[in-house]
Scaffold this motif. Structure first.
Motif, short mmCIF file in Angstrom:
data_model
loop_
_atom_site.label_atom_id
_atom_site.label_comp_id
_atom_site.label_asym_id
_atom_site.label_seq_id
_atom_site.Cartn_x
_atom_site.Cartn_y
_atom_site.Cartn_z
N ILE A 20 0.84 -1.20 0.00
CA ILE A 20 0.00 0.00 0.00
C ILE A 20 0.87 1.25 0.00
O ILE A 20 0.63 2.20 -0.76
CB ILE A 20 -0.96 0.00 1.20
N GLY A 21 1.90 1.27 0.83
CA GLY A 21 2.80 2.42 0.87
C GLY A 21 3.50 2.66 -0.46
O GLY A 21 3.65 3.80 -0.90
N SER A 22 3.94 1.59 -1.11
CA SER A 22 4.61 1.71 -2.40
C SER A 22 3.68 2.26 -3.47
O SER A 22 4.06 3.12 -4.27
CB SER A 22 5.17 0.35 -2.85
N LEU A 23 2.45 1.76 -3.50
CA LEU A 23 1.48 2.26 -4.47
C LEU A 23 1.16 3.73 -4.23
O LEU A 23 1.05 4.52 -5.17
CB LEU A 23 0.20 1.43 -4.43
N PHE A 24 1.02 4.11 -2.97
CA PHE A 24 0.74 5.50 -2.61
C PHE A 24 1.91 6.40 -3.02
O PHE A 24 1.72 7.47 -3.57
CB PHE A 24 0.46 5.57 -1.11
N THR A 25 3.13 5.92 -2.77
CA THR A 25 4.33 6.66 -3.17
C THR A 25 4.37 6.86 -4.68
O THR A 25 4.71 7.95 -5.16
CB THR A 25 5.59 5.92 -2.70
N CYS A 26 4.04 5.82 -5.43
CA CYS A 26 4.05 5.92 -6.90
C CYS A 26 3.10 7.01 -7.40
O CYS A 26 3.42 7.72 -8.36
CB CYS A 26 3.68 4.58 -7.53
N HIS A 27 1.95 7.17 -6.76
CA HIS A 27 1.03 8.24 -7.15
C HIS A 27 1.67 9.61 -6.95
O HIS A 27 1.54 10.50 -7.79
CB HIS A 27 -0.28 8.15 -6.36
N GLY A 28 2.37 9.77 -5.83
CA GLY A 28 3.05 11.04 -5.57
C GLY A 28 4.17 11.30 -6.56
O GLY A 28 4.30 12.42 -7.08
N GLU A 100 -12.52 5.70 -6.98
CA GLU A 100 -12.17 4.41 -6.36
C GLU A 100 -10.78 4.40 -5.74
O GLU A 100 -10.62 3.96 -4.60
CB GLU A 100 -12.33 3.27 -7.37
N PRO A 101 -9.73 4.87 -6.46
CA PRO A 101 -8.40 4.87 -5.81
C PRO A 101 -8.38 5.71 -4.53
O PRO A 101 -7.81 5.28 -3.53
CB PRO A 101 -7.47 5.46 -6.88
N ALA A 102 -9.01 6.87 -4.54
CA ALA A 102 -9.03 7.71 -3.35
C ALA A 102 -9.75 7.00 -2.20
O ALA A 102 -9.28 7.02 -1.06
CB ALA A 102 -9.69 9.05 -3.64
N ALA A 103 -10.89 6.37 -2.49
CA ALA A 103 -11.63 5.66 -1.45
C ALA A 103 -10.84 4.47 -0.91
O ALA A 103 -10.77 4.27 0.31
CB ALA A 103 -12.99 5.21 -1.99
N LEU A 104 -10.23 3.71 -1.80
CA LEU A 104 -9.45 2.55 -1.36
C LEU A 104 -8.23 2.96 -0.54
O LEU A 104 -7.94 2.37 0.50
CB LEU A 104 -9.03 1.70 -2.56
N PHE A 105 -7.51 3.98 -0.99
CA PHE A 105 -6.36 4.45 -0.22
C PHE A 105 -6.81 4.99 1.13
O PHE A 105 -6.17 4.78 2.15
CB PHE A 105 -5.56 5.51 -0.98
N CYS A 106 -7.91 5.73 1.15
CA CYS A 106 -8.42 6.29 2.40
C CYS A 106 -8.67 5.17 3.41
O CYS A 106 -8.20 5.25 4.55
CB CYS A 106 -9.71 7.06 2.13
#
Length: 143
Positions: A20-28, A100-106
């Protein structure tokens, strides 16, 4: 079987945190540096650029397991803001508004806020080890 699954829980949670952290980092990274099929956001633009900085910093911290609960809480809040401020204007449900990505990450980051980092977290390298007296106290043995 349940005992085996219970023993694997911290490691599974640690792997979950890393993914999850890696995917979130990739968005940034994608938003800040214009890679992975995204255009670069102009520095200081509200709210996208600030969200990307949060994604990069919080995502990296979550991936490493440093200050996981705080970083995950910050990331979760930023994704809740993104969903309600940006996506919900286009429709109520995530499927219709692209949120969906925002809701799932949240929700996944909120879960990490409450569960902690699991195994394989860098925080464990800096944690102080309890003294034998503190260990006895945690086991319910009077000191």
């Amino acid at each position: 079987m349940i005992t085996y699954l219970d023993r694997a829980r911290p490691y599974t949670l640690g792997l979950f945190r890393i993914v999850i952290g890696s995917l979130f980092t990739c968005h940034g990274i994608a938003s800040l540096f214009g890679v992975l099929g995204r255009d670069t956001l102009r520095a200081g633009t509200w709210p996208g650029w600030y969200a990307a900085v949060i994604q990069l910093v919080a995502g990296t911290l979550v991936t490493l397991g440093l200050g996981t609960r705080t970083a995950a809480f910050l990331g979760s809040g930023s994704m809740a803001f993104a969903y309600f401020d940006v996506h919900q204007r286009a429709g109520l449900l995530p499927l219709e508004n692209g949120g969906e990505p925002a809701a799932l990450f949240c929700w996944t980051l909120l879960l990490l806020t409450f569960t902690g980092p699991g195994a394989l977290a860098a925080d464990r390298l800096f944690a102080t080890r309890p003294t034998p007296q503190q260990q006895d106290h945690h086991l319910g043995v009077p000191v």
